[in-house]
Design an enzyme around this catalytic site. Sequence first.
Site, PDB file in Angstrom:
ATOM      1  N   SER A   1      71.219  61.751  58.886  1.00 12.43           N
ATOM      2  CA  SER A   1      72.555  61.396  58.378  1.00 12.43           C
ATOM      3  C   SER A   1      72.881  62.172  57.103  1.00 12.43           C
ATOM      4  CB  SER A   1      72.586  59.894  58.077  1.00 12.43           C
ATOM      5  OG  SER A   1      73.722  59.553  57.319  1.00 12.43           O
TER       6      SER A   1
ATOM      7  N   HIS B   1      79.760  53.610  66.505  1.00 14.01           N
ATOM      8  CA  HIS B   1      79.045  53.521  65.227  1.00 14.01           C
ATOM      9  C   HIS B   1      78.210  52.232  65.173  1.00 14.01           C
ATOM     10  CE1 HIS B   1      79.555  55.784  61.239  1.00 14.01           C
ATOM     11  NE2 HIS B   1      78.616  54.907  60.956  1.00 14.01           N
TER      12      HIS B   1
ATOM     13  N   ARG C   1      69.278  51.268  65.736  1.00 13.41           N
ATOM     14  CA  ARG C   1      68.472  50.152  65.237  1.00 13.41           C
ATOM     15  C   ARG C   1      67.072  50.071  65.846  1.00 13.41           C
ATOM     16  NH1 ARG C   1      73.763  48.457  65.758  1.00 13.41           N
ATOM     17  NH2 ARG C   1      74.813  47.842  63.820  1.00 13.41           N
TER      18      ARG C   1
ATOM     19  N   THR D   1      80.759  63.170  62.528  1.00  9.83           N
ATOM     20  CA  THR D   1      81.166  61.783  62.783  1.00  9.83           C
ATOM     21  C   THR D   1      82.628  61.610  62.382  1.00  9.83           C
ATOM     22  OG1 THR D   1      78.942  60.965  62.510  1.00  9.83           O
ATOM     23  CG2 THR D   1      80.698  59.373  62.175  1.00  9.83           C
TER      24      THR D   1
ATOM     25  N   GLY E   1      74.753  52.972  71.238  1.00 14.46           N
ATOM     26  CA  GLY E   1      75.224  51.595  71.061  1.00 14.46           C
ATOM     27  C   GLY E   1      74.537  50.665  72.043  1.00 14.46           C
TER      28      GLY E   1
ATOM     29  N   LYS F   1      81.048  62.939  67.156  1.00 14.13           N
ATOM     30  CA  LYS F   1      80.494  61.585  67.344  1.00 14.13           C
ATOM     31  C   LYS F   1      81.533  60.530  66.966  1.00 14.13           C
ATOM     32  CE  LYS F   1      76.617  58.623  65.861  1.00 14.13           C
ATOM     33  NZ  LYS F   1      77.094  57.706  64.844  1.00 14.13           N
TER      34      LYS F   1
ATOM     35  N   ARG G   1      68.504  49.214  74.369  1.00 12.61           N
ATOM     36  CA  ARG G   1      67.318  48.462  73.945  1.00 12.61           C
ATOM     37  C   ARG G   1      66.169  48.542  74.944  1.00 12.61           C
ATOM     38  NH1 ARG G   1      70.119  49.078  70.332  1.00 12.61           N
ATOM     39  NH2 ARG G   1      71.089  47.568  68.921  1.00 12.61           N
TER      40      ARG G   1
ATOM     41  N   LEU H   1      77.158  65.255  60.106  1.00  8.17           N
ATOM     42  CA  LEU H   1      78.002  65.709  59.001  1.00  8.17           C
ATOM     43  C   LEU H   1      79.207  64.796  58.816  1.00  8.17           C
ATOM     44  CD1 LEU H   1      78.620  68.174  57.038  1.00  8.17           C
ATOM     45  CD2 LEU H   1      80.031  69.063  58.910  1.00  8.17           C
ATOM     46  N   TYR H   2      79.416  64.344  57.578  1.00  4.51           N
ATOM     47  CA  TYR H   2      80.701  63.772  57.201  1.00  4.51           C
ATOM     48  C   TYR H   2      81.467  64.879  56.496  1.00  4.51           C
ATOM     49  CZ  TYR H   2      79.446  58.857  58.124  1.00  4.51           C
ATOM     50  OH  TYR H   2      79.128  57.667  58.721  1.00  4.51           O
TER      51      TYR H   2
END
Length: 359
Positions: A104, A248, A303, A154, A280, A224, A283, A127-128
Amino acid sequence: MINVADFEAVAAEKLEPGVLGYFAGGAGDEVTLRENVAAWGRWRLRPRMLTGLSEWGTGVELLGAELAMPLLIAPVAYQRLVDPEGEVAMARAAAAAGTVMCLSTLATTRPRDLAEAVPEGRRWFQLYCFKDEGVTRALMDEAVEGGFEAIVVTVDAPRGGNRERDLRTGFKIPEGLGVPSVEAALGSDRAVTIEETFALMEPALSWSRLEELASECDVPVLVKGVLCDEDARLAIEHGAAGVVVSNHGGRQLDRVPAGGDALPEAVDAIEGRGAVLVDGGIRRGVDVAIALALGADAVLVGRPALWGLAVGGEAGARRVLELLRRELELVLCLCGCASPAELTRAHVQRAPAPSLYSG
Ligand SMILES: Cc1cc2nc3c(=O)[nH]c(=O)nc-3n(C[C@H](O)[C@H](O)[C@H](O)COP(=O)(O)O)c2cc1C
């Protein structure tokens, strides 16, 4: 701990409530956060039998390079909040698993230092874009010089989402935990805060700006945060090598579709002209298989890898990646597919609607 849910439960016990809320939480009523997981559960597999296969592999080719599995580490900010080595430990885990870690902009390790610490690792940079184009350029250049193989821009965060868990716990990023990539790009000799960083970002991005960025960049650029066919098409028309269908992790606009629900229309819009990734709520290995069957080239997990890192540092993240890889391999075998590339829409069907009698 034998699955991602086990890691999540142990991480939830271990992390301090403010930090846990920051990583686990979503925006608003967290409808999209929950839907991200639920969406994959609305599909069932259509396995094929007697295919004569005796070997299965999870390897794939993505943007012209080989990966041990079609699952990458999503960009997740501030990983030193859960582990002293943060992104460096995560990158080592990704390298051991033969996959890519996407770093990030808001990481606690700058791109150059990550490249030096884990030279063997495959890496992408998220990249922002900043109002000062010189800052954006400096971030991109540092990543490309550091061997990052793709830039992931993003586009779903002109402002931060409404994260009520953070308001309730009063969570703030600890002072001193800065954003080294941005500090380096600004030439600042002190830690910049998250608020300062967001204030410097460009909220008014446009497709023409994206096209400029893509044309100036020596590595593929992915967009993204795409959630509809119109934007998927525009991304490709403006020079992107692909898109990440993503909300996100449910942290930006609540009540947008789950990644899994937005995926099919993006795949149909892109028609093979670029890569389609999705994230997103992944799992389980079976979630990865469903995403691929719906047309994704690969998925990202945020996550799950983070819970691994929180529970057991590099080894914990490595274990989560290996669990997911093994689950995917077993699903491939039982579906009659030798490799992820063999999964097609014929391997999935919609789950039946719940019956009155299903309890
Ligand atoms: C705590 C946290 C921080 C994140 N930070 C970023 C970020 O800096 N940039 C970005 O593009 N996405 C960020 N994301 C979104 C992830 O890249 C990814 O889209 C999301 O986590 C996928 O959902 P999952 O966590 O259910 O796998 C973040 C997600 C979380 C949970």
